[in-house]
Design a protein around this motif. Structure first.
Motif, PDB file in Angstrom:
ATOM      1  N   MET A   1       0.825  -1.214   0.000  1.00 19.44           N
ATOM      2  CA  MET A   1       0.000   0.000   0.000  1.00 19.44           C
ATOM      3  C   MET A   1       0.860   1.265   0.000  1.00 19.44           C
ATOM      4  O   MET A   1       0.401   2.343   0.406  1.00 19.44           O
ATOM      5  N   ALA A   2       2.110   1.132  -0.461  1.00 20.29           N
ATOM      6  CA  ALA A   2       3.051   2.253  -0.395  1.00 20.29           C
ATOM      7  C   ALA A   2       2.502   3.522  -1.043  1.00 20.29           C
ATOM      8  O   ALA A   2       2.577   4.605  -0.459  1.00 20.29           O
ATOM      9  N   ILE A   3       1.943   3.372  -2.240  1.00 20.65           N
ATOM     10  CA  ILE A   3       1.502   4.560  -2.985  1.00 20.65           C
ATOM     11  C   ILE A   3       0.195   5.103  -2.401  1.00 20.65           C
ATOM     12  O   ILE A   3       0.072   6.302  -2.149  1.00 20.65           O
ATOM     13  N   GLN A   4      -0.737   4.192  -2.135  1.00 13.72           N
ATOM     14  CA  GLN A   4      -2.020   4.639  -1.549  1.00 13.72           C
ATOM     15  C   GLN A   4      -1.807   5.335  -0.200  1.00 13.72           C
ATOM     16  O   GLN A   4      -2.495   6.302   0.116  1.00 13.72           O
ATOM     17  N   ALA A   5      -0.858   4.823   0.572  1.00 15.33           N
ATOM     18  CA  ALA A   5      -0.607   5.415   1.892  1.00 15.33           C
ATOM     19  C   ALA A   5      -0.167   6.873   1.744  1.00 15.33           C
ATOM     20  O   ALA A   5      -0.617   7.746   2.488  1.00 15.33           O
ATOM     21  N   VAL A   6       0.698   7.142   0.762  1.00 14.26           N
ATOM     22  CA  VAL A   6       1.134   8.527   0.537  1.00 14.26           C
ATOM     23  C   VAL A   6      -0.057   9.371   0.090  1.00 14.26           C
ATOM     24  O   VAL A   6      -0.249  10.501   0.550  1.00 14.26           O
ATOM     25  N   GLU A   7      -0.883   8.813  -0.782  1.00 11.66           N
ATOM     26  CA  GLU A   7      -2.035   9.578  -1.282  1.00 11.66           C
ATOM     27  C   GLU A   7      -2.999   9.951  -0.152  1.00 11.66           C
ATOM     28  O   GLU A   7      -3.480  11.077  -0.087  1.00 11.66           O
ATOM     29  N   ILE A   8      -3.248   9.012   0.748  1.00 11.52           N
ATOM     30  CA  ILE A   8      -4.141   9.309   1.881  1.00 11.52           C
ATOM     31  C   ILE A   8      -3.505  10.356   2.793  1.00 11.52           C
ATOM     32  O   ILE A   8      -4.145  11.294   3.244  1.00 11.52           O
ATOM     33  N   PHE A   9      -2.214  10.191   3.005  1.00 13.27           N
ATOM     34  CA  PHE A   9      -1.480  11.141   3.845  1.00 13.27           C
ATOM     35  C   PHE A   9      -1.586  12.558   3.259  1.00 13.27           C
ATOM     36  O   PHE A   9      -1.851  13.526   3.971  1.00 13.27           O
ATOM     37  N   MET A  10      -1.398  12.675   1.944  1.00 15.97           N
ATOM     38  CA  MET A  10      -1.423  13.991   1.298  1.00 15.97           C
ATOM     39  C   MET A  10      -2.843  14.574   1.294  1.00 15.97           C
ATOM     40  O   MET A  10      -3.018  15.776   1.318  1.00 15.97           O
ATOM     41  N   LYS A  11      -3.847  13.704   1.270  1.00 17.27           N
ATOM     42  CA  LYS A  11      -5.244  14.163   1.187  1.00 17.27           C
ATOM     43  C   LYS A  11      -5.717  14.847   2.477  1.00 17.27           C
ATOM     44  O   LYS A  11      -6.463  15.809   2.434  1.00 17.27           O
ATOM     45  N   HIS A  12      -5.274  14.315   3.627  1.00 14.68           N
ATOM     46  CA  HIS A  12      -5.832  14.803   4.892  1.00 14.68           C
ATOM     47  C   HIS A  12      -4.998  15.924   5.510  1.00 14.68           C
ATOM     48  O   HIS A  12      -4.512  15.814   6.634  1.00 14.68           O
ATOM     49  N   SER A  13      -4.905  17.020   4.759  1.00 14.74           N
ATOM     50  CA  SER A  13      -4.093  18.138   5.228  1.00 14.74           C
ATOM     51  C   SER A  13      -4.714  18.795   6.470  1.00 14.74           C
ATOM     52  O   SER A  13      -4.025  19.501   7.198  1.00 14.74           O
ATOM     53  N   GLU A  14      -6.014  18.538   6.724  1.00 17.84           N
ATOM     54  CA  GLU A  14      -6.653  19.122   7.917  1.00 17.84           C
ATOM     55  C   GLU A  14      -6.033  18.580   9.203  1.00 17.84           C
ATOM     56  O   GLU A  14      -6.218  19.143  10.282  1.00 17.84           O
ATOM     57  N   GLU A  15      -5.280  17.505   9.079  1.00 15.58           N
ATOM     58  CA  GLU A  15      -4.702  16.860  10.266  1.00 15.58           C
ATOM     59  C   GLU A  15      -3.263  17.319  10.547  1.00 15.58           C
ATOM     60  O   GLU A  15      -2.694  16.970  11.566  1.00 15.58           O
ATOM     61  N   TYR A  16      -2.678  18.059   9.608  1.00 20.32           N
ATOM     62  CA  TYR A  16      -1.236  18.342   9.702  1.00 20.32           C
ATOM     63  C   TYR A  16      -0.846  19.273  10.853  1.00 20.32           C
ATOM     64  O   TYR A  16      -1.551  20.227  11.162  1.00 20.32           O
ATOM     65  N   SER A  17       0.337  19.022  11.374  1.00 16.18           N
ATOM     66  CA  SER A  17       0.982  19.995  12.251  1.00 16.18           C
ATOM     67  C   SER A  17       1.570  21.081  11.346  1.00 16.18           C
ATOM     68  O   SER A  17       1.680  20.907  10.127  1.00 16.18           O
ATOM     69  N   GLN A  18       1.986  22.193  11.958  1.00 17.39           N
ATOM     70  CA  GLN A  18       2.591  23.286  11.167  1.00 17.39           C
ATOM     71  C   GLN A  18       3.846  22.805  10.462  1.00 17.39           C
ATOM     72  O   GLN A  18       4.138  23.176   9.329  1.00 17.39           O
ATOM     73  N   GLU A  19       4.602  21.965  11.156  1.00 18.76           N
ATOM     74  CA  GLU A  19       5.857  21.470  10.577  1.00 18.76           C
ATOM     75  C   GLU A  19       5.577  20.631   9.325  1.00 18.76           C
ATOM     76  O   GLU A  19       6.248  20.772   8.305  1.00 18.76           O
ATOM     77  N   THR A  20       4.561  19.768   9.415  1.00 17.97           N
ATOM     78  CA  THR A  20       4.205  18.937   8.259  1.00 17.97           C
ATOM     79  C   THR A  20       3.734  19.820   7.108  1.00 17.97           C
ATOM     80  O   THR A  20       4.099  19.607   5.951  1.00 17.97           O
ATOM     81  N   GLN A  21       2.925  20.821   7.452  1.00 13.79           N
ATOM     82  CA  GLN A  21       2.427  21.751   6.439  1.00 13.79           C
ATOM     83  C   GLN A  21       3.603  22.392   5.688  1.00 13.79           C
ATOM     84  O   GLN A  21       3.608  22.473   4.458  1.00 13.79           O
ATOM     85  N   ARG A  22       4.597  22.798   6.464  1.00 12.29           N
ATOM     86  CA  ARG A  22       5.774  23.441   5.858  1.00 12.29           C
ATOM     87  C   ARG A  22       6.507  22.466   4.929  1.00 12.29           C
ATOM     88  O   ARG A  22       6.858  22.803   3.794  1.00 12.29           O
ATOM     89  N   LEU A  23       6.703  21.237   5.403  1.00 10.56           N
ATOM     90  CA  LEU A  23       7.441  20.247   4.603  1.00 10.56           C
ATOM     91  C   LEU A  23       6.696  19.910   3.313  1.00 10.56           C
ATOM     92  O   LEU A  23       7.296  19.804   2.243  1.00 10.56           O
ATOM     93  N   VAL A  24       5.372  19.778   3.423  1.00 10.05           N
ATOM     94  CA  VAL A  24       4.574  19.441   2.244  1.00 10.05           C
ATOM     95  C   VAL A  24       4.607  20.593   1.239  1.00 10.05           C
ATOM     96  O   VAL A  24       4.742  20.394   0.029  1.00 10.05           O
ATOM     97  N   THR A  25       4.528  21.824   1.746  1.00 12.66           N
ATOM     98  CA  THR A  25       4.585  22.993   0.857  1.00 12.66           C
ATOM     99  C   THR A  25       5.955  23.047   0.171  1.00 12.66           C
ATOM    100  O   THR A  25       6.057  23.316  -1.027  1.00 12.66           O
ATOM    101  N   GLN A  26       6.994  22.763   0.934  1.00 12.50           N
ATOM    102  CA  GLN A  26       8.358  22.885   0.393  1.00 12.50           C
ATOM    103  C   GLN A  26       8.704  21.773  -0.600  1.00 12.50           C
ATOM    104  O   GLN A  26       9.268  22.028  -1.647  1.00 12.50           O
ATOM    105  N   TYR A  27       8.330  20.536  -0.258  1.00  9.85           N
ATOM    106  CA  TYR A  27       8.817  19.405  -1.060  1.00  9.85           C
ATOM    107  C   TYR A  27       7.746  18.703  -1.897  1.00  9.85           C
ATOM    108  O   TYR A  27       8.073  17.869  -2.735  1.00  9.85           O
TER     109      TYR A  27
END
Ligand SMILES: [Zn+2]
Length: 476
Positions: free
Chosen positions: A293-319
């Motif tokens: 489920m490697a790819i699906q797991a990333v997709e679910i992770f990216m979908k639920h941005s309402e759950e992110y900490s500020q640090e995660t938000q920053r990393l996702v925006t950057q990378y």
């Protein structure tokens, strides 16, 4: 009489399952029965065998399941429950529902693989060995899921409602605050599920979900986890040491193998590796993320941005998404996994299961543990009795696929990545309570952890606390 019965995660950290029975009435009508969590027992055989036992009440008389989060020790028995005849609703937050849609079928797949392996090697007393449930049965249970957003109150039955409150443990995790009308008024039961780290980011580097469980709770009865009830997490930043270990392993031509839970923990670790590479602290070696489920797991992770900490938000925006990073490869098929297993060049392999109880990590460890140039890095909790626990505790060998595998690779563990509050953090959260619970039951802990936390809570807070026993019924 209305009661709670502890059907799992009592005296151990797995198999979370708490039955709430609202009690019958004078006309002989039975009460409503709901399960808070429906998890798999994992680890030692004497616990795993309980996965084959029927619940103490007929499955068809359980009216609903309310899930706290998607980890299998909280959700992995659902397919069995449905297989045995449960047909009620299974409530979960939207992110938990998404995670269960990949974790449960994967768990069914692993159950089938295990049964096939035992049959092939005739290691089972039962011939043929049967899976606890299959991939298809796990998929079939998904139709009973219903999403409930945090902070909405859901009326379950007359006199029984619940609401989710933030647990800050993993993506989608929530505590269940159950309100039950009783003859004397109403009673509020709070089931914490697993509790995440406290608010302070410095204490939990790499925290993915917003930090800090909901403060200012009140409860009449509290059912609380105690995984880290006798321990304290280190508070230093793990990144410099992590980078050093990876550099040293690469320097001797070795491979780094990281057992990690496929969802969230893996993504969190990938973002950390990405940052270490981008800042030049580690070399750009291939990173393999190996899970069906490697790819699906990333997709679910990216979908639920309402759950992110500020640090995660920053990393996702950057990378952006890890699926787009050039040095990172996601292996979903068995062939891709085999190619990774055979690769000779230095690399980093992140694979599940996180406690080495099954899954593709077994192949990677069987292959890499015997060579001293390699390194195994643990970034998660290892329950007693699991292979992960054995390897982490410095054993010289471990049994994988029925074979004895010598452990010559370097073994390193980091405790900072934990998604569980430690003992001081749990107390910090409890101090925020507006109303002191009349009774607290500790669950989801090894016996030493639960009993130490029980003592400390009694002494420091003056609360009435006891450690829940398996199958014990307590009146509400
Ligand atoms: Zn959990």
């Amino acid at each position: 009489m209305s009661y709670i019965q502890f059907l799992g995660a009592a005296g151990t950290v797995t198999g979370s399952k708490h039955l709430v029975n609202t009690g019958g009435n004078s006309t002989g009508k039975r009460g409503f029965q709901i399960l808070i969590d429906c998890g798999l027992f994992q680890g030692p055989k004497q616990w795993r065998e309980r996965n084959w036992q029927d619940p103490p009440v007929p499955v068809g008389q359980i009216d609903a399941v309310v899930l706290t989060h998607a980890h299998l020790d909280h959700s992995g028995w659902i397919p069995r429950l449905v297989k045995e005849g449960f047909r009620g609703p299974i409530y979960a937050t939207p992110a938990t529902m998404d995670l269960c849609s990949i974790l449960l079928p994967d768990s069914g797949h692993l159950q089938e693989e295990d049964a096939a392996f035992y049959n092939q090697h005739q290691k089972s007393k039962h011939t043929p060995a049967l899976p606890l449930y299959t991939f298809e049965q796990a998929q079939a249970c998904l139709e009973y899921f219903q999403p409930i957003s945090p902070d909405t109150t859901k009326q379950l039955f007359p006199g029984l409602s619940f609401r989710y409150v933030r647990a800050a443990h993993i993506l989608g995790s929530a505590m269940v605050e159950l309100t039950l009308k009783t003859s004397g008024g109403s009673s509020r039961l709070l089931f914490t599920g697993d509790i995440g780290r406290v608010r302070n980011q410095e204490l939990a580097p790499g925290k993915v979900v917003h930090s800090g469980p909901e403060e200012g709770e009140t409860a009449d009865i509290l059912v609380m986890e105690s995984t880290y009830g006798n321990r304290q997490h280190p508070t230093d930043d793990p990144r410099p040491q992590l980078a050093a270990v990876i550099r040293e392993t690469g320097g001797r031509g070795g491979t780094v193998v990281v057992p990690a839970f496929a969802v969230e923990r893996t993504q969190k670790f990938l973002f950390m590796l990405k940052e270490l590479m981008e800042s030049g602290q580690i070399a750009r070696v291939p990173v393999y993320c190996d899970s069906p489920m490697a790819i699906q797991a990333v997709e679910i992770f990216m979908k639920h941005s309402e759950e992110y900490s500020q640090e995660t938000q920053r990393l996702v925006t950057q990378y952006g998404s890890p699926l787009t990073w050039p040095d990172f490869q996601f292996a979903s098929t068995v062939e891709e996994s085999k190619r990774i297993s055979q690769s000779k060049d230095p690399s980093i392999i992140v694979s599940s299961s996180g406690m080495v109880t099954g899954g593709r990590i077994l192949h990677h460890l069987a292959q890499r543990l015997p060579e001293a140039k390699n390194t195994v890095i643990f970034i998660g909790f290892q329950a007693q009795g699991t292979r992960g626990f054995t390897i982490k505790s410095g054993a010289s060998e471990v049994k994988i696929f029925g074979e004895v595998v010598p452990i010559r690779a370097q073994v390193v563990s980091f405790e900072q990545f934990s998604d569980h509050a430690d003992a001081p953090e749990l107390l910090e959260w409890l101090w925020t309570f507006k109303g002191r619970p009349t009774r607290t039951y500790l669950v989801h802990g090894d016996p030493e952890a639960s009993s130490e936390l029980c003592d400390v809570m009694g002494r420091k807070l003056g609360w009435k606390v006891q450690v829940a026993r398996w199958m014990e019924k307590v009146e509400v």
